[in-house]
Every structure is written in structure tokens, then in C-alpha cells.
Design a protein around this motif. Structure first.
Motif, PDB file in Angstrom:
ATOM      1  N   UNK A   1     -62.761  32.244  56.078  1.00  0.00           N
ATOM      2  CA  UNK A   1     -63.122  30.847  55.781  1.00  0.00           C
ATOM      3  C   UNK A   1     -61.884  30.057  55.359  1.00  0.00           C
ATOM      4  N   UNK A   2     -61.124  30.647  54.425  1.00  0.00           N
ATOM      5  CA  UNK A   2     -59.928  29.968  53.912  1.00  0.00           C
ATOM      6  C   UNK A   2     -58.905  29.778  55.017  1.00  0.00           C
ATOM      7  N   UNK A   3     -58.721  30.813  55.858  1.00  0.00           N
ATOM      8  CA  UNK A   3     -57.746  30.719  56.944  1.00  0.00           C
ATOM      9  C   UNK A   3     -58.156  29.642  57.947  1.00  0.00           C
ATOM     10  N   UNK A   4     -59.461  29.555  58.250  1.00  0.00           N
ATOM     11  CA  UNK A   4     -59.942  28.525  59.182  1.00  0.00           C
ATOM     12  C   UNK A   4     -59.668  27.132  58.617  1.00  0.00           C
ATOM     13  N   UNK A   5     -59.923  26.954  57.314  1.00  0.00           N
ATOM     14  CA  UNK A   5     -59.658  25.672  56.656  1.00  0.00           C
ATOM     15  C   UNK A   5     -58.177  25.297  56.788  1.00  0.00           C
ATOM     16  N   UNK A   6     -57.297  26.273  56.535  1.00  0.00           N
ATOM     17  CA  UNK A   6     -55.851  26.019  56.575  1.00  0.00           C
ATOM     18  C   UNK A   6     -55.383  25.736  58.000  1.00  0.00           C
ATOM     19  N   UNK A   7     -55.874  26.517  58.975  1.00  0.00           N
ATOM     20  CA  UNK A   7     -55.423  26.329  60.359  1.00  0.00           C
ATOM     21  C   UNK A   7     -55.860  24.976  60.916  1.00  0.00           C
ATOM     22  N   UNK A   8     -57.075  24.544  60.597  1.00  0.00           N
ATOM     23  CA  UNK A   8     -57.533  23.224  61.050  1.00  0.00           C
ATOM     24  C   UNK A   8     -56.704  22.131  60.376  1.00  0.00           C
TER      25      UNK A   8
END
Length: 200
Positions: A137-144
Motif C-alpha cells: 500500500x505504502x509503495x503504491x502511494x509513493x510510486x503514484x
């Protein structure tokens, strides 16, 4: 660029436009630098989280493999775990760029299946996969966020380049043209007045 009529009013208007263009360029340059700084920090975070996900995945699959060996394939146990629909997305703005924010879900891990037909290795695999879900979840937030920042940086760079390389030079040449024409007009007026004075 359309020819400019060399009048003092046009000169004042173009000088005002030049001041605004320079101020706009400075703001675009500042915005670009702030967005780049923000993006570099996120890239470092994404790299660290990706490494953490890799390690956690290895632990999870190792534990799941042992659980499958000792319990048999644990697919029926997996069906008892409910689907997680707790993800909610909020947004915050950085220099006008809307970045997603996924609030942390800090609830303790709840074992959703019965304990009679399972063992501690399955529990360990479940906890590791739960950690992977949280990290993803955190990685998806950062990548977007990185993608949106990069797009905004590109747009800001284009605007700054247009101001620096097209608009400001055009305004400079217009100011030079009008200033030259007005000076020539003043010289002509001066000579004309001198001729009239000498004839009197």
C-alpha cells in the motif's frame, strides 16, 4: 510575432509584461526545484520499501512452503480469510500537485482461521503476507506520487523554457525596437526644432 507600434504606452505595457514574465519564470524555477526535491526524497523511500518488501516476501514464502509441507496445501484454510476492503485514499497538495495518501492501518494482525488444523509456520506466513500488504500500500502511494511529481516537473520545465527562450527574448526585442524608434523620433524632433530655430 506581430509588429509593435512604437509608442510610449506600448513600451510601458511591454515592460510590465516583461516584469511579469521574469517573475513567472522565477516562480516556475522555484516550483520545479521544490518538486524535484520532493520526488528525490520519495525515490529514496520507495527504494527502501522495495527492499523491505523483497525480504518480507522471502520470509513469507519460506514459512508458507514449510506450512504446506507440514499441513498439506493450505488453500482451504486461505479461503476462510475475508477479503480486505479497508483501503482508503486521501489526497494532499504539494505546489498544486495532488498526491495520494493511504492512511496507516495499525490494527494488530488478527488470525482469521481456526487454530486446531494449523501450525505456527502458517501463522508466520500469514503475518509476513500481512506485512507485505501494508508495505505494498505504502509503495503504491509513493510510486503514484513520484509519477505525478515527474509529470508536473516536466510540465513546469516546459513552461519555464517557453518563458526563458521564447517570451522573454521576444519582449526584449520589442522593448529594443520601441526604444530605438522612440529615440529616433526624439532625435528627428530635436533636429526639426533646431532647424526651425535657426530659420527664425
Amino acid at each position: 510575432m506581430a509588429p509593435v507600434i512604437p509608442t510610449k504606452g506600448n513600451l510601458i505595457a511591454i515592460r510590465r509584461s516583461m516584469t511579469l514574465a521574469r517573475m513567472g519564470f522565477e516562480l516556475m524555477d522555484r516550483k520545479r526545484n521544490i518538486l524535484i526535491r520532493e520526488m528525490m526524497g520519495l525515490i529514496d523511500r520507495a527504494s527502501a520499501i522495495q527492499s523491505e518488501i523483497d525480504v518480507t516476501f522471502k520470509q513469507a514464502y519460506a514459512a508458507l512452503q514449510i506450512a504446506n509441507i507440514t499441513l498439506g496445501i493450505a488453500d482451504t484454510i486461505a479461503e476462510t480469510v475475508p477479503v480486505d476492503e479497508s483501503v482508503s485514499i486521501r489526497y494532499h497538495s504539494v505546489m498544486g500537485v495532488e498526491l495520494p495518501s493511504v492512511p496507516e492501518n495499525n490494527e494488530p494482525v488478527k488470525i482469521e482461521y481456526g487454530l486446531t488444523d494449523t501450525n505456527s509456520m502458517l501463522d508466520e506466513a500469514y503475518k509476513c503476507f500481512h506485512a507485505v500488504k501494508r508495505l505494498t500500500r505504502t509503495l503504491a502511494e509513493i510510486e503514484i506520487s513520484i509519477y505525478r511529481l515527474a509529470y508536473s516537473i516536466k510540465k513546469t520545465q516546459k513552461r519555464a523554457n517557453a518563458l526563458e527562450n521564447i517570451i522573454i527574448p521576444n519582449l526584449n526585442s520589442s522593448i529594443g525596437f520601441i526604444t530605438g524608434a522612440l529615440e529616433e523620433k526624439d532625435r528627428e524632433e530635436f533636429v526639426r526644432l533646431k532647424v526651425i530655430k535657426s530659420q527664425k
